[in-house]
Design a protein around this motif. Structure first.
Motif, short mmCIF file in Angstrom:
data_model
loop_
_atom_site.label_atom_id
_atom_site.label_comp_id
_atom_site.label_asym_id
_atom_site.label_seq_id
_atom_site.Cartn_x
_atom_site.Cartn_y
_atom_site.Cartn_z
N THR B 68 0.86 -1.19 0.00
CA THR B 68 0.00 0.00 0.00
C THR B 68 0.89 1.23 0.00
OG1 THR B 68 -1.57 -1.21 1.34
CG2 THR B 68 -1.89 1.16 1.23
N TYR B 91 -10.09 8.64 -8.52
CA TYR B 91 -10.70 7.57 -7.71
C TYR B 91 -11.35 6.47 -8.53
CZ TYR B 91 -15.38 9.97 -7.53
OH TYR B 91 -16.59 10.57 -7.80
N VAL B 96 -6.97 2.45 -6.75
CA VAL B 96 -7.07 3.51 -5.74
C VAL B 96 -8.11 3.13 -4.68
CG1 VAL B 96 -7.74 5.92 -5.38
CG2 VAL B 96 -6.36 5.28 -7.36
N LYS B 97 -7.65 3.04 -3.43
CA LYS B 97 -8.54 2.61 -2.35
C LYS B 97 -9.22 3.79 -1.66
CE LYS B 97 -7.64 -1.46 -3.30
NZ LYS B 97 -8.66 -2.15 -4.09
N SER B 98 -8.54 4.89 -1.60
CA SER B 98 -9.18 6.07 -1.00
C SER B 98 -8.55 7.34 -1.54
CB SER B 98 -9.08 6.03 0.53
OG SER B 98 -7.76 5.85 0.93
N VAL B 99 -9.32 8.41 -1.52
CA VAL B 99 -8.83 9.72 -1.97
C VAL B 99 -9.36 10.77 -1.00
CG1 VAL B 99 -8.88 11.44 -3.81
CG2 VAL B 99 -8.87 9.02 -4.40
N TYR B 100 -8.47 11.59 -0.48
CA TYR B 100 -8.89 12.66 0.42
C TYR B 100 -8.37 14.00 -0.10
CZ TYR B 100 -9.01 8.63 3.63
OH TYR B 100 -9.24 7.41 4.20
N VAL B 110 -3.80 10.07 -1.89
CA VAL B 110 -4.36 8.95 -2.64
C VAL B 110 -3.77 7.66 -2.11
CG1 VAL B 110 -4.59 7.93 -4.95
CG2 VAL B 110 -4.57 10.42 -4.68
N GLU B 111 -4.65 6.76 -1.67
CA GLU B 111 -4.16 5.46 -1.18
C GLU B 111 -4.26 4.45 -2.30
OE1 GLU B 111 -6.36 3.81 2.08
OE2 GLU B 111 -4.91 2.21 2.38
N GLU B 113 -3.28 0.54 -3.75
CA GLU B 113 -2.86 -0.80 -3.35
C GLU B 113 -2.43 -1.58 -4.58
OE1 GLU B 113 -5.10 -2.77 0.11
OE2 GLU B 113 -5.64 -3.93 -1.65
N GLN B 148 -6.04 0.81 12.32
CA GLN B 148 -6.86 1.27 11.20
C GLN B 148 -8.30 1.39 11.66
OE1 GLN B 148 -6.59 -1.15 7.62
NE2 GLN B 148 -8.52 -0.34 6.88
N ASP B 149 -8.95 2.46 11.31
CA ASP B 149 -10.34 2.68 11.69
C ASP B 149 -10.57 2.48 13.19
OD1 ASP B 149 -10.95 3.24 9.11
OD2 ASP B 149 -11.74 1.26 8.63
#
Lengths: 406, 166
Positions: B68, B91, B96-100, B110-111, B113, B148-149
């Protein structure tokens, strides 16, 4: 065996127990201890027998203590406790329970609520005094009364009254030798609480018979639906009440052993004499942690209480569905279901539940008068564990029912 | 945005702890009616308050190689749409797993994997960097995930209380 070197050789050494104080010798080992030994050897047990929060002490509290240690705060504090802590306790009691204590003269920080109760009893008891104790109750009151030279007098409370103390019940046990009344509401083990209306007639009896009250309010923060009413807040009761509390239950700080007592300056001063000659002061690191809990811990406390409340609903519903009568506990974190309908004593029930279904709970009989026929189930454990335990209890009660039918 | 009422908020908290909790259990825990809880959940699913019920996996414990990367991306916002269009463009890639959208030194986090370093590197050089408005990228590979979370992967805080206590 320790060799007694002062005795002439060849002479049979005395049994060590003959050295023991008769007051200590008369004390029986607690039923909880016996059950602990029974559970200790078993594996994969779900425990509903734990009288402490399942949360760790909030991190900010631990961290404040660690930081104070790093800065070398490791010495004695004043005997009664750090002034800042006593001030913190005073303002906390004022804001939460409408109690006004002078932090300089009326508050002492102790090694857990247990030390505070011991100090109060030792400061007050003259040999032969009778100490009134509503039961079922926390297991220590009666033994420490006896060790202090007093005579414990149990007052039975009943499921039909939701285990509240009544003025009639109290009055019936009063004799000319009655001196102290020990109260513990919210109650361990029944979860009972007392409202202002419940307290008022009790206060009249206390006044009429000139009793001193030791009010153990360690579970004061753990009430569900209504706020705790401190006995000390009733008109005329503050001067004759020693309020005992601590940080163990509200802030998940059992192992820190931080408690306190508040009361009339003369009583606190007498307790302080014993305290300073025995423990000197409560541990300084514990005092730092306690102050942090009071100052910044209310949000976390609310979160924990919310969580207990959720689990309280789960266990009461689960126990009733399992076929056990269970009143709704309004405080602490114990459900106290009746097992009387199963035909077993509470000890037999708890032992079989442990051996056959690997659920540990405490038989009501260990908590004194009125406890027989009940089981103390702590819900300070995770939802998944509670669910599993409730399923097992249901299966056990079903088996008992079949056994009775055959 | 809809005001999330107290019941809904509590339901969300309890589902966040364990998404497998049934409406019946949630209702018991909260002292609410089961129907009321069911309605609240359905409403939140419909409103995309609850977006998905996912499983938090500690992939380090699974014999399945994957890496990751958290990529800091600086971009030029588009006239009229700001960062929306470019974020969408990014996204949509399945890697792409996440975008903030971030405040601070860069615009998007941008995450990504991939199965190995090369796969992630290829994505950055072939897909991400060539996008017109992307000014720069800085790729940070994660070496180990501790939390995580809100869930600590190797929680050392075991329940070591006595089995029975007063």
């Amino acid at each position: 065996m320790i060799t007694n070197k002062t005795q002439p050789s060849g002479e049979q050494s005395k049994s060590m127990s003959s050295y023991l104080s008769p007051l200590v010798q008369q004390i029986q080992p607690s039923g909880i201890r016996r059950f602990f030994d029974l559970a200790a050897g078993s594996k994969d047990i779900i425990s509903l027998g734990v009288g402490e929060p399942d949360f760790k002490t909030p991190w900010h509290v631990r961290e404040a203590c660690v930081y104070s240690l790093e800065r070398g705060f490791t010495g004695y504090t004043s005997n009664a406790g750090m002034p800042e802590l006593r001030e913190g306790i005073a303002s906390y009691l004022d804001s939460r329970f409408d109690l006004n204590y002078d932090p300089e003269k009326q508050i002492i920080a102790t090694v857990g609520g247990s030390e505070a109760i011991d100090l109060a009893l030792r400061a007050l008891i003259a040999p032969g005094d009778e100490i009134l104790i509503p039961e079922p109750c926390y297991i220590s009151y009666s033994p420490i009364t006896s060790i202090g030279g007093g005579i414990p007098v149990g007052i039975e409370t009943f499921g039909k009254d939701r285990f509240k103390l009544t003025a009639e019940g109290l009055e019936a046990k009063i004799t000319p030798r009655s001196k102290i009344l020990i109260l513990c509401y919210p109650s361990n083990p029944t979860g009972a609480i007392m409202s202002r209306e419940d307290w008022e007639p009790i206060a009249k009896v206390v006044e009429k018979h000139d009793l001193i009250v030791i009010s153990d309010e360690i579970y004061a923060e753990l009430t569900y639906g209504s706020n705790h009413v401190s006995f000390s807040s009733l008109p005329g009761m503050m001067d004759r009440t020693i309020l005992v509390s601590g940080f163990s239950k509200a802030f998940a700080m059992t192992g820190w052993r931080m408690g306190y007592a508040c009361g009339h300056p003369e009583l606190i001063s007498a307790m302080l004499k014993i305290h300073q000659y025995t423990v000197m002061c409560a541990p300084s690191m514990g005092q730092v942690a306690a102050l942090e809990a009071l100052t910044n811990g209310m949000e976390e406390k609310d979160r924990m209480v919310d969580s207990y409340n959720q689990r309280r609903r789960l266990i009461v519903k689960g126990l009733r569905e399992a076929g056990l009568e269970c009143h709704e506990p309004q405080g602490a974190f114990y459900a106290f279901p009746s097992i009387a309908g199963t035909g077993l004593t509470s000890d037999e029930f708890a032992q079989r539940l442990l051996r056959e279904f690997r659920v540990a709970a405490v038989p009501g009989s260990v908590f004194g008068l009125g406890g027989e026929g009940y089981l103390r189930c702590s819900y300070a454990t995770s939802v998944s564990q509670l669910n599993e335990a409730l399923e097992r209890i249901g299966a056990f009660v079903a088996i008992l029912k079949k056994e009775r039918e055959n | 945005m809809e005001q999330v009422n107290e019941l809904k908020r509590k339901v969300l908290e309890l589902l966040k702890e364990d998404a497998r909790r049934t409406p019946e259990l949630l209702a018991t825990l909260l002292g609410a009616e089961e129907e009321e809880v069911k309605t609240a959940i359905e409403q939140m699913e419909k409103d995309h308050v609850i977006v998905k019920y996912a499983t938090v996996v500690n992939w380090d414990k699974v014999d399945d190689e994957r890496v990751t990367a958290l990529i800091e991306v600086q971009i030029t916002p588009e006239r009229g749409r700001g960062f929306e269009g470019i974020a969408e463009r990014i996204y949509l890639y399945p890697q792409v797993k996440s975008v903030y959208l971030m405040s601070g030194a860069y615009d998007l986090l941008v995450e990504v994997e991939g199965r190995n370093l090369r796969e992630v590197a290829n994505f950055v050089s072939e897909k991400l960097s060539p996008i017109d408005s992307v000014l720069s990228t800085k790729t940070n590979f994660t070496l180990k995930k501790y939390k995580q979370d809100g869930i600590i992967f190797e929680d050392h805080e075991e329940d070591n209380r006595l089995m029975i206590s007063p």
